[in-house]
Design an enzyme around this catalytic site. Structure first.
Site, PDB file in Angstrom:
ATOM      1  N   GLY A 134     -25.363 -76.581 -15.654  1.00  3.03           N
ATOM      2  CA  GLY A 134     -25.099 -78.219 -15.769  1.00  3.03           C
ATOM      3  C   GLY A 134     -24.442 -78.620 -14.455  1.00  3.03           C
ATOM      4  N   HIS A 186     -25.461 -86.599 -21.783  1.00  2.00           N
ATOM      5  CA  HIS A 186     -25.165 -85.484 -20.900  1.00  2.00           C
ATOM      6  C   HIS A 186     -26.279 -84.992 -20.266  1.00  2.00           C
ATOM      7  CE1 HIS A 186     -21.150 -85.310 -22.824  1.00  2.00           C
ATOM      8  NE2 HIS A 186     -21.794 -85.311 -24.073  1.00  2.00           N
ATOM      9  N   THR A 187     -26.552 -85.676 -19.103  1.00  2.00           N
ATOM     10  CA  THR A 187     -27.661 -85.634 -18.352  1.00  2.00           C
ATOM     11  C   THR A 187     -27.769 -84.123 -17.705  1.00  2.00           C
ATOM     12  OG1 THR A 187     -26.684 -86.426 -16.206  1.00  2.00           O
ATOM     13  CG2 THR A 187     -27.846 -87.976 -17.505  1.00  2.00           C
ATOM     14  N   CYS A 188     -26.536 -83.400 -17.353  1.00  3.91           N
ATOM     15  CA  CYS A 188     -26.583 -81.901 -16.830  1.00  3.91           C
ATOM     16  C   CYS A 188     -27.024 -80.970 -17.919  1.00  3.91           C
ATOM     17  CB  CYS A 188     -25.167 -81.669 -16.523  1.00  3.91           C
ATOM     18  SG  CYS A 188     -24.413 -82.637 -15.229  1.00  3.91           S
ATOM     19  N   PHE A 189     -27.009 -81.459 -19.206  1.00  5.96           N
ATOM     20  CA  PHE A 189     -27.658 -80.518 -20.424  1.00  5.96           C
ATOM     21  C   PHE A 189     -28.754 -81.302 -21.139  1.00  5.96           C
ATOM     22  CE2 PHE A 189     -22.966 -79.584 -19.691  1.00  5.96           C
ATOM     23  CZ  PHE A 189     -23.231 -78.459 -19.118  1.00  5.96           C
TER      24      PHE A 189
END
Length: 780
Positions: free
Chosen positions: A463, A746-749
């Site tokens: 992430g 949550h763009t990281c995930f």
């Protein structure tokens, strides 16, 4: 090619074993000048057992391999297995000699139009038996009478030899047609004959196949006349070769075409280009699909007993691949292409040992050992991604292992951190810290990436790395940063031509793109297609640093992808019917604004004094386009090029088309929301919950632009990874907040946090607001 002039007339029969000793001796001396026989082991493909050396069977042994027992078992409507006359004394045709160049893409690039093949005297053709109209009238009579004799006799005569094929289908039997511009073939007649063939009785179809065998047996050796090439061109289109029972004959036809000299291939490529650009593209696609199916069924036969042992026909696939290369070259010569380049992909190859193919290509590139990597256009981008990833993983492992050995040899305590490219950056100094870290750790670029934000707790499980990419790309490509210019008309970025003292930040962008490919991160970057063409010019960094990099041939079409208005103006200049010099009043000089100052540049020496006229306007447009896309940004793009290749320096890049590099970096623009629905994971929800049903009803009903916004909202990009929607690992989590709140991502995930909305209308309204106004609050 000048030595290839010893061929007898196409009608000359093959010499059999009963020939006189002196004649046999002469023929054997000719045989020594033919291409060397490739061993079965050299020609076999991945996933198949390698055959013993020298086990190349004769044409007759292949024909006899079709047993009467199997003929009885498989008597179906398509062309049946045939019982052939005794031809076992006929000498086998020469095997294919592969054009393998070590560490170079092997493809049948078109030769220059000035290339001349040896011109041999054309044989006197038989009298043309029928016209298209005559044939169609005969077919119509069959419908009423049921008597196929006239049609049968036509097929019997036409397919008996190459001269008869030319007599039937050549537009003018007295003309030579020795140019690449016109094959001289009556394509309409050929299509009519083949369309009718599949509806004829079995005896007619068998007659055609027997005639093809006789023709191939007569014509297998020596240089060719243009009538021979026309015959190959016609036979290759035979739809009977869709059936596996004809594959033995088909394989030998492909072999003879594959072993033609380069000048003959040049003619065939242009004939394919001309015929199929004028006629149905559907037929061209069928031709490609037939060859791809031939390769697939030879690799994984549904009934192995249908084919001869692989040790005796290891040349089948190399021959088919060579002919496919001719079709691929013809397709690339047409703008736009006849069919998409993806139609040449063979998905069967996704299931073979790709790394064995790659290592074979790497280790035996200049030998006669076959590898599909010699013909990369048949390998899908998903398969190429696997090759690149595994190649990069091996490089990462080797570098990490060497670091570990160095530590141990110096009697230092090993630290697991040496196995990774560890980035420590401050959010407030993201670009400068990243540049410093990548410069200091240049030797570690091929290690697995791990990112730590200074002053923030947390382990990078993927992430943080994705977040680092997203934030860095967003900052670098911001218009205020000045490195790239965003063109609203084309919705893409291009390199700023402003001169500066340090181009290291362009190198940083190249490194970022390389790291994204190696670490399977999809970047939200919008470069035009010509950027990726330049990135592969050349695909491997030249050893001589004085050789220019990132320079490629560009056209107005390339410029149109970035600056459509300017490209339209240049196109109007080219098509202007009046006096260009008086109407446009232009010179070979361009003007650019740099920091508020207008600067002029000559497109050629003394360009400010050379007027653009009707005679030199093509040169002006070419120089102007080259200046904008190559020369004015050379230093910027060179830094970008070296940055990318400092990470991705691999021969695997030679397998890629520019379009495929773009897909690896940015993902595919083709969305399949049903596939996303099938692969979505849930946290706090079940797929049967009412909120989830509402969600998918709404999303599947969205227009494409809203679907892209949803994807961008949750993943940071509106494109799909090479592996498809399943590779996104998309997750919907339950957000136990008020239903008055908007969704959060949550763009990281790749995670969407969705409150339990009570109605479809409420969910749709909140979701559209969220994804349409996500900048600043929906991104983490």
């Amino acid at each position: 090619m000048s030595e290839a002039v010893r061929v007898p007339s196409p009608a000359t029969p093959l010499v059999v074993a009963a020939a006189a000793p002196e004649e046999r001796k002469g023929k054997e001396s000719e045989r020594e000048k033919l291409p060397p026989i490739v061993s079965a082991g050299a020609g076999a493909t991945a996933g198949l057992d390698r055959g013993a050396k020298g086990q190349i069977s004769t044409f007759s042994s292949f024909i006899s391999a079709v047993s009467p027992k199997k003929e009885a078992a498989e008597n179906r409507s398509s062309p049946a297995h045939l019982v052939f006359p005794n031809i076992k004394n006929v000498r086998e045709p020469p095997p294919i000699c592969l054009d393998v160049r070590q560490k170079q893409r092997t493809s049948m690039d078109a030769s220059s139009s000035e290339m001349k093949a040896p011109v041999l005297p054309e044989p006197i053709l038989p009298i043309q038996p029928k016209t298209v109209k005559d044939f169609q009238e005969d077919v119509e009579k069959v419908k009423s009478s049921g008597d196929w004799k006239a049609v049968h006799d036509f097929y019997l005569t036409t397919f008996d030899s190459f001269p008869e094929l030319n007599a039937a289908f050549k537009k003018d039997a007295t003309a030579s047609f020795n140019t690449i511009e016109d094959s001289g073939i009556n394509a309409k007649f050929v299509n009519a004959v083949y369309d009718t063939l599949l509806n004829t009785p079995q005896d007619v179809q068998k007659t055609v196949l027997k005639g093809i065998i006789n023709s191939l047996l007569r014509e297998w050796k020596g240089p060719r006349t243009k009538d021979d090439l026309r015959a190959y061109f016609i036979l290759l289109q035979n739809p009977q070769f869709n059936n596996t029972s004809t594959y033995v004959i088909y394989a030998h036809l492909l072999r003879q075409i594959a072993t033609l000299v380069e000048a003959d291939h040049h003619f065939l490529v242009h004939w394919f280009k001309k015929q199929y650009s004028r006629l149905s593209q559907k037929r061209f696609k069928q031709l490609v699909e037939r060859l791809l199916q031939f390769i697939s069924l030879r690799l994984f036969p549904a009934k192995p007993e249908e084919f001869p042992p692989i040790t005796k026909c290891s040349w089948w696939i190399p021959s088919a691949a060579k002919v496919l290369a001719l079709l691929n070259t013809a397709n690339n010569l047409v703008h736009p292409p006849l069919i998409p380049y993806t139609d040449f992909y063979n998905s069967t190859l996704d299931h073979i040992d790709l790394m064995e193919e790659y290592h074979t290509w790497q280790n035996f590139g200049n030998s006669h050992r076959f590898s599909f990597c010699q013909y990369p256009f048949v390998i899908s981008v998903a398969a190429k991604k696997i090759i690149i990833q595994r190649d990069s993983e091996q490089q990462m492992i080797n570098i990490a292992r060497q670091s570990l050995v160095d530590k141990v040899s110096r009697r230092q305590r090993p630290d697991m951190n040496i196995l990774f490219l560890n980035m420590k950056v401050r959010r407030t100094h993201l670009v400068s810290d990243s540049l410093d870290e990548l410069t200091r750790k240049r030797a570690d670029l091929k290690k697995k990436l791990k990112v730590t934000f200074v002053g923030e707790a947390g382990l990078d499980m993927g992430g943080l790395t994705k977040g680092w990419f997203l934030l860095l790309i967003r900052q670098i490509f911001h218009p205020d940063y000045g490195m790239f210019t965003y063109h609203k008309d084309s919705h893409c970025h291009w390199f700023s031509s402003f001169k500066c003292d340090n181009y290291s930040e362009f190198r940083l962008v190249g490194i970022l793109m390389g790291l994204a490919v190696y670490n399977s991160i999809t970047l939200d970057i919008r470069f035009p297609p010509c950027c990726y063409k330049k990135l592969l010019s050349p695909p491997i960094i030249p050893s001589d640093q004085n050789i220019p990099v990132g320079i490629c041939n560009v056209t107005v079409d390339d410029l149109c992808q970035i600056m459509p208005e300017l490209a339209h103006g240049l196109s109007e200049l080219l098509s202007h019917e009046g006096n260009v010099e008086e109407d446009f009043y232009s010179t070979f000089q361009v003007f650019q604004e740099e920091f508020g100052i207008i600067k002029s540049y000559n497109l050629k020496p003394g360009g400010d004094k050379i007027s653009v006229t009707n005679q030199n306007r093509k040169e002006y447009v070419q120089l102007y386009t080259d200046f904008l896309l190559n020369k004015s940004i050379y230093k910027q793009f060179a830094a970008f090029y070296y940055g990318f290749h400092s990470v991705c320096a691999s021969n695997a890049l030679m397998l890629l088309r520019p379009e495929e590099v773009e897909i690896l970096v940015c993902g595919s623009p083709d969305l399949d929301m049903h596939a996303l629905q099938r692969s979505t994971q849930y946290d706090g929800y079940a797929k049967t919950d009412l909120t989830i049903k509402y969600f998918w009803d709404v999303v599947l009903g969205f227009p494409l632009d809203l679907q892209k916004k949803l994807l961008h909202f949750t993943t940071g990009s509106d494109r799909v990874p090479v592996g498809g929607m399943a590779d996104l690992n998309f997750k919907i989590s339950k957000n136990e907040t008020s239903t008055n709140c908007l969704p959060v991502a949550h763009t990281c995930f790749n995670q969407l946090c969705l409150p339990p909305y009570k109605s479809k209308k409420d969910l749709k309204q909140k979701l559209i607001i969220g994804i349409s106004n996500s900048e600043g609050f929906g991104l983490e």
